[in-house]
Design a protein around this motif. Sequence first.
Motif, PDB file in Angstrom:
ATOM      1  N   SER A  44       0.812  -1.220   0.000  1.00  0.00           N
ATOM      2  CA  SER A  44       0.000   0.000   0.000  1.00  0.00           C
ATOM      3  C   SER A  44       0.844   1.268   0.000  1.00  0.00           C
ATOM      4  N   LYS A  47       4.002   2.273  -5.283  1.00  0.00           N
ATOM      5  CA  LYS A  47       3.277   2.855  -6.411  1.00  0.00           C
ATOM      6  C   LYS A  47       3.616   2.078  -7.673  1.00  0.00           C
ATOM      7  N   ARG A  62      -7.947  -1.996 -14.531  1.00  0.00           N
ATOM      8  CA  ARG A  62      -8.652  -1.282 -13.464  1.00  0.00           C
ATOM      9  C   ARG A  62      -9.630  -2.217 -12.746  1.00  0.00           C
ATOM     10  N   LEU A  65      -7.780  -4.844 -10.572  1.00  0.00           N
ATOM     11  CA  LEU A  65      -7.268  -4.244  -9.341  1.00  0.00           C
ATOM     12  C   LEU A  65      -8.387  -3.956  -8.342  1.00  0.00           C
ATOM     13  N   GLU A  66      -9.510  -3.441  -8.840  1.00  0.00           N
ATOM     14  CA  GLU A  66     -10.652  -3.165  -7.974  1.00  0.00           C
ATOM     15  C   GLU A  66     -11.182  -4.447  -7.332  1.00  0.00           C
ATOM     16  N   GLU A  67     -11.272  -5.505  -8.123  1.00  0.00           N
ATOM     17  CA  GLU A  67     -11.754  -6.800  -7.614  1.00  0.00           C
ATOM     18  C   GLU A  67     -10.819  -7.349  -6.535  1.00  0.00           C
ATOM     19  N   GLY A  69      -9.264  -5.408  -4.490  1.00  0.00           N
ATOM     20  CA  GLY A  69      -9.260  -4.455  -3.393  1.00  0.00           C
ATOM     21  C   GLY A  69      -8.093  -3.493  -3.415  1.00  0.00           C
ATOM     22  N   ILE A  70      -7.522  -3.289  -4.596  1.00  0.00           N
ATOM     23  CA  ILE A  70      -6.368  -2.400  -4.741  1.00  0.00           C
ATOM     24  C   ILE A  70      -6.790  -1.202  -5.579  1.00  0.00           C
ATOM     25  N   THR A  71      -6.522  -0.018  -5.063  1.00  0.00           N
ATOM     26  CA  THR A  71      -6.880   1.203  -5.804  1.00  0.00           C
ATOM     27  C   THR A  71      -5.646   1.984  -6.165  1.00  0.00           C
TER      28      THR A  71
END
Length: 71
Positions: A44, A47, A62, A65-67, A69-71
């Motif tokens: 976290s 970068k 995108r 990554l969202e699935e 849990g990473i933004t």
Amino acid sequence: MQLENILPFAHTLLKQALKPDARALDGTAGNGNDTLMLARSVGSGGKVWAFDVQEQALANTRIRLEEAGIT
């Protein structure tokens, strides 16, 4: 020695080299598999920049990554 799929070996090397809070670049985001591996490797505080010439590849990355849990 024949290497049919060098990707697992490359991932092993990257995971050893990348430490938490590091920076990484994925020049061919594709479906986001490598981007996700890089993001997990840097944590976290790190970068990851992911690029691709195809809008659909960026959208797929995108979503992956969202699935995860990473933004």
